[in-house]
Design a protein around this motif. Structure first.
Motif, PDB file in Angstrom:
ATOM      1  N   ALA A   1       2.058 -12.844  15.387  1.00 22.81           N
ATOM      2  CA  ALA A   1       1.084 -12.055  14.581  1.00 22.81           C
ATOM      3  C   ALA A   1      -0.011 -12.775  14.689  1.00 22.81           C
ATOM      4  CB  ALA A   1       1.597 -11.921  13.119  1.00 22.81           C
TER       5      ALA A   1
ATOM      6  N   TRP B   1      -0.938  -2.890  16.068  1.00 28.51           N
ATOM      7  CA  TRP B   1       0.266  -3.682  15.890  1.00 28.51           C
ATOM      8  C   TRP B   1       0.854  -3.698  14.553  1.00 28.51           C
ATOM      9  CZ3 TRP B   1      -1.475  -7.684  12.990  1.00 28.51           C
ATOM     10  CH2 TRP B   1      -2.901  -7.982  12.963  1.00 28.51           C
ATOM     11  N   THR B   2       0.622  -2.564  13.565  1.00 33.99           N
ATOM     12  CA  THR B   2       1.349  -2.531  12.470  1.00 33.99           C
ATOM     13  C   THR B   2       1.630  -0.973  12.166  1.00 33.99           C
ATOM     14  OG1 THR B   2      -0.842  -1.843  11.170  1.00 33.99           O
ATOM     15  CG2 THR B   2      -0.293  -4.351  11.081  1.00 33.99           C
TER      16      THR B   2
ATOM     17  N   ASP C   1      -6.159  -4.947  11.368  1.00 27.30           N
ATOM     18  CA  ASP C   1      -5.322  -4.153  12.556  1.00 27.30           C
ATOM     19  C   ASP C   1      -6.302  -2.789  12.564  1.00 27.30           C
ATOM     20  OD1 ASP C   1      -3.990  -3.442  14.490  1.00 27.30           O
ATOM     21  OD2 ASP C   1      -2.385  -2.570  13.366  1.00 27.30           O
TER      22      ASP C   1
ATOM     23  N   GLU D   1       2.057   0.818   9.642  1.00 27.52           N
ATOM     24  CA  GLU D   1       1.318   1.315   8.701  1.00 27.52           C
ATOM     25  C   GLU D   1      -0.063   2.025   9.423  1.00 27.52           C
ATOM     26  OE1 GLU D   1      -0.776   1.154   4.114  1.00 27.52           O
ATOM     27  OE2 GLU D   1       0.698  -0.352   5.034  1.00 27.52           O
TER      28      GLU D   1
ATOM     29  N   VAL E   1      -3.517  -7.389   6.415  1.00 22.61           N
ATOM     30  CA  VAL E   1      -3.159  -7.403   7.647  1.00 22.61           C
ATOM     31  C   VAL E   1      -3.539  -5.874   8.274  1.00 22.61           C
ATOM     32  CG1 VAL E   1      -1.001  -7.450   9.250  1.00 22.61           C
ATOM     33  CG2 VAL E   1      -1.134  -8.926   7.354  1.00 22.61           C
ATOM     34  N   VAL E   2      -3.100  -5.065   7.506  1.00 26.41           N
ATOM     35  CA  VAL E   2      -3.498  -3.692   8.307  1.00 26.41           C
ATOM     36  C   VAL E   2      -4.803  -3.176   8.164  1.00 26.41           C
ATOM     37  CG1 VAL E   2      -2.923  -1.186   7.841  1.00 26.41           C
ATOM     38  CG2 VAL E   2      -1.372  -2.881   6.939  1.00 26.41           C
TER      39      VAL E   2
END
Length: 541
Positions: A519, A165-166, A122, A168, A118-119
């Motif tokens: 998401a 949107w993360t 992103d 991290e 996910v990251v």
């Protein structure tokens, strides 16, 4: 007391000032050139110091350190002075620790950290956005950039909050800001960030140690010898150390430069010190209000650089590269480290305490700071890190006539309204320094480029016949710092391998995200941006 008379006086004996003097001397050996410097040494924001090591004493850089193969101005100077470079060691496992003290410590071997799918997605979409914007930036005049006012009205932090949107990735970008600028993302204009990245060929070259990047090469013997060699060629008799300039007065015939003990007359002045220091000089008549406002609102980064030497490079034996990246949410004082083993084989690590971390840790006792650094190295590299030979650090905020490092940045609103005054001469006063560069701004190569540009401006006034026709025309139209058209499209985008990696992870990630509608919507937006970016790059090619 009778004032000494010179043709040109240069304020600052760093790379920019000495490069200007060197070019002036080469073009016209009859020019009387004086360089005045507040410090008791040459080199400015470069400083090479001997510290104890495994094989006795050895040199390490406590200021500007790296050069890259795309930094043509500094490489030309290195070649001319007969110096050598060697590559930054980057083979092996890299350590990555973000998300707080209890977060998992990860290792990776690629240029991209070991992030979750996910990251990674992103990160990819944010890099595409930034690279596309960089391709539109006019480095020479940022106000001509599309949507310049809007981009300049926001900070890097506000842009990241809007488009990442993360949590991290937001932390990763904070790390990037600290390690590159010594500044937090909330302290600088987003348009300035884009301009800075564009001047380096893109965002990734600022962050990596691969070919063409900012951390690619080092200079054998240290970077301060560049300034020392230039001073020798110019003549030490023409360099006055411990001579901080307090006043620059000018009229139709002369410029008068005053220090605490001397007064000098000249026909032209080149001021090369950082903008926040140039603002402390008293000018008579007063400088244009735009210039004054600009230099009084350009904060400088805060960095503490440390070198720690060891008997052996134990991290290499354990398969580590020596590179560690950590976030401000961890209890580690530094944000990044690299292998710093010298050409003669003396093992060492170099690290940076920067931005907010530097503000916090600079107020602590030296021993407490050293203990925290060593404790973190033990945590990331093993118990061998506790058995060091010597620990040495340099807090650039406490350095007289520097007051910070590595570069001055611009707050929101400055680029679109006041930027032209950064390089525009004020009567007999010309401006240089790495902050005024258009290629590798903020780096040693930018300092050399800016010094040469200012020298050409002075030559055009004092002895125009020493310039080529092309140089005369460039100065006339203020294009001595213009980036060639071909270079404006040489931004470094994600490599094919990196894109394939992200693409491979995308399918599985989308399946995981399908149960989270918000998401999934962001993923859809990301994919739209990627395909749009691909079309944009095909058009540029």
């Amino acid at each position: 007391m009778t004032a000494e008379i010179w043709d040109v006086i240069i304020v600052g004996a760093g790379l920019s000032g000495l490069s200007a003097a060197h070019l002036l001397r080469k073009r016209n050996a009859d020019l009387k050139i004086l360089i005045v410097e507040g410090k008791d040494r040459v080199g400015g924001r470069t400083l090479s110091t001997e510290v104890p090591a495994a094989k006795g004493f050895d040199h390490w850089d406590f200021g500007g350190q790296w050069v890259g193969s795309t930094q043509t101005h500094i490489l030309e100077l290195i070649k001319e002075l007969g110096l050598e470079t060697y590559p930054q060691f980057s083979f092996g496992k890299k350590v990555h620790h973000m998300g707080g003290p209890s977060a998992k410590i990860r290792t990776y071997r690629t240029s991209i950290p070991a992030l979750s799918p996910v990251v990674l997605m992103d990160l990819t979409q944010l890099l595409w956005r930034i690279d596309r914007l960089c391709a539109t930036v006019c480095v020479q005049d940022p106000s001509k950039t599309p949507n310049a006012v809007q981009l300049d009205s926001m900070t890097l932090h506000s842009y990241i909050e809007q488009h990442a949107w993360t949590a991290e990735l937001k932390e990763e970008m904070g790390l990037c800001s600290r390690s590159v600028f010594g500044i937090e993302p909330s302290q600088m204009s987003f348009l300035f960030f884009l301009m800075y990245a564009t001047a380096a060929g893109g965002l990734l070259p600022l962050l990596e140690s691969s070919s063409g990047s900012a951390q690619e090469l080092k200079i054998k013997g240290g970077t301060q010898q560049l300034s020392e060699c230039l001073a020798e060629r110019i003549g030490w008799k023409n360099v006055r150390l411990g001579s901080a300039v307090t006043t620059i007065w000018q009229d139709a015939e002369w410029a008068r430069v005053t220090t605490a003990t001397n007064t000098f007359l000249c026909r032209a002045v080149i001021v090369t010190c950082p903008p926040h220091l140039a603002a402390k000089i008293h000018y008579q008549p007063a400088l244009p209000s735009q210039r004054e406002f600009l230099t009084q609102n350009m904060p400088v980064g805060h960095m503490i650089k440390f070198i720690i030497t060891y008997q052996t490079a134990f991290w290499k034996d354990k398969g580590f590269s020596g590179e560690i990246v950590t976030g401000s949410s961890t209890d580690c004082p530094f944000c990044v480290t690299f292998d710093a083993t010298s050409p003669s084989g003396n093992a060492a690590l170099v690290g940076f305490i920067a931005g907010q971390q530097a503000s916090v840790w600079s107020s602590k006792e030296d021993g407490e700071r050293r203990k925290a650094v060593v404790s973190s190295l033990v945590r990331y590299l093993g118990p061998e890190a506790a058995s060091f030979i010597h620990y040495e650090e340099k807090d650039w905020a406490k350095e007289c006539y520097s007051g910070g490092c590595p570069v001055n940045v611009m707050a929101p609103g400055l680029l679109t309204y006041y930027h032209p005054s950064l390089r525009k001469p004020c009567g007999r006063i010309h401006w240089a320094g790495t902050e005024t560069a258009t290629q590798w701004c903020g780096y040693m190569s930018g300092a050399v480029q800016a010094g040469r540009r200012a020298a050409l401006e002075v030559l055009a006034e004092l002895c125009p016949m020493s310039l080529t026709q092309e140089e005369q025309e460039a100065v006339q139209y203020s294009e001595t710092d213009k980036v060639p058209l071909a270079q404006s499209f040489s931004l470094t985008y994600l490599s094919t391998g990196k894109v394939m990696l992200i693409a491979t992870l995308t399918v599985s990630t989308v399946l995981l995200l399908m149960q989270h509608q918000n998401a999934l919507l962001k993923v859809k937006t990301y994919l739209t941006n990627v395909f749009s970016g691909i079309r944009h790059n095909i058009f540029l090619l």
